[in-house]
Design a protein around this motif. Structure first.
Motif, mmCIF file in Angstrom:
data_model
loop_
_atom_site.group_PDB
_atom_site.id
_atom_site.type_symbol
_atom_site.label_atom_id
_atom_site.label_comp_id
_atom_site.label_asym_id
_atom_site.label_seq_id
_atom_site.Cartn_x
_atom_site.Cartn_y
_atom_site.Cartn_z
ATOM 1 N N THR A 80 0.968 -0.944 0.634
ATOM 2 C CA THR A 80 -0.246 -0.296 -0.014
ATOM 3 C C THR A 80 0.261 1.380 0.034
ATOM 4 O O THR A 80 1.947 0.957 0.196
ATOM 5 C CB THR A 80 -1.130 -0.200 1.263
ATOM 6 N N SER A 122 2.985 1.495 2.846
ATOM 7 C CA SER A 122 3.622 0.291 3.127
ATOM 8 C C SER A 122 5.456 1.293 3.224
ATOM 9 O O SER A 122 6.311 2.040 1.703
ATOM 10 C CB SER A 122 3.682 -0.526 1.546
ATOM 11 N N HIS A 176 9.632 -3.288 -0.233
ATOM 12 C CA HIS A 176 8.171 -4.446 -1.390
ATOM 13 C C HIS A 176 9.559 -5.072 -1.604
ATOM 14 O O HIS A 176 10.179 -5.352 -2.131
ATOM 15 C CB HIS A 176 7.558 -3.525 -2.448
#
Length: 251
Positions: free
Chosen positions: A236, A239, A242
């Motif tokens: 999202t 975040s 990743h």
């Protein structure tokens, strides 16, 4: 940030002292970190061979090999390889010494991967694209390239500013970012049992998630997935990191 920092060869930054202390932080090698990492990579390898760029001391490659995946590594620093060899021999885990931008190893792989922000150790966008192309050159049709990377959060305060990213016990980490060049320097302060501080630094070039996707496209990949972590937490706008999976066409 002086130009002297950027003129230092990466091999010198990751010398003997860095190699011997790289695994000092138990957090990176804890089961909570390694188990989902290894499980995800093993699943993505799908029974094939895996190639780890910047394999370092074998923090991920060795447990992945122990999980039954054949792993080959590429590593720029001979001192890192020396440290890895204290845990795995050449037969168990072969490693080619060289840059992840252009070093080639024999054979074909179903998976290539690059963990813990290490693509940022390449200081230019051109070198980062070359890394993608080198991964593509090693992969079979349908092969995957996986990158673990932090999400930059620079704030428009002058031309440069500092961000503290870690305050673990015995360790403080701080990034100084230059917004005009998309470069930064991580400053690492580690405290010994005697209270003495050991200071080191590592330059990097940060990469936006969308920019990473474009690099992948230039190398012939399409993005297959993006999660916030190895456990599959949805990615999202909030975040902080990743795990992005890129895949070559199947035919």
């Amino acid at each position: 940030m002086t130009e002297d920092i950027w003129n230092l060869p990466q091999r010198d930054l990751w010398g003997r002292d860095a190699a011997e202390n790289y695994d000092a932080s138990g957090a990176m090698s804890s089961p909570a970190v390694l188990e989902p990492t290894v499980a995800t990579l093993a699943e993505l390898a799908a029974g094939g061979r895996a190639l780890e760029f910047a394999i370092g001391t074998g923090r991920v490659g060795i447990p992945l090999r122990e999980a039954g995946v054949e792993v080959v590594g590429i590593e720029l620093s001979p001192d890192m390889v020396t440290q890895l060899r204290t845990r795995a021999d050449e037969h168990t885990l072969p490693v080619a010494v060289g840059s992840m931008t252009d070093t080639h190893v024999e054979g074909e792989f179903s998976l290539a991967y690059l963990v813990f922000n290490t693509i940022s150790n390449l200081y230019t966008q051109a070198d980062q694209v070359a890394c993608f192309r080198n991964a593509a050159a090693h992969l079979a049709p349908g092969g995957r390239f996986v990158i673990e990377l932090w999400v930059p959060r620079p704030q428009p305060v002058g031309s440069s500013h500092a961000q503290v990213f870690s305050t673990d016990e015995g360790y403080i980490g701080m990034d100084v970012l230059d917004l005009s060049t998309q470069r930064g320097v991580s400053h690492h302060i580690r405290y010994g049992a005697d209270g003495a501080a050991r200071v080191s630094f590592s330059p990097f070039r940060y990469v936006w998630p969308g920019e990473l996707d474009l690099m992948a496209q230039l190398a012939g990949f399409a993005r297959e997935s993006r999660d916030a972590d190895w456990a599959g937490t949805p990615f999202t706008g909030a975040s902080r990191s990743h795990v992005s999976v890129y895949r070559l066409p199947t035919g």
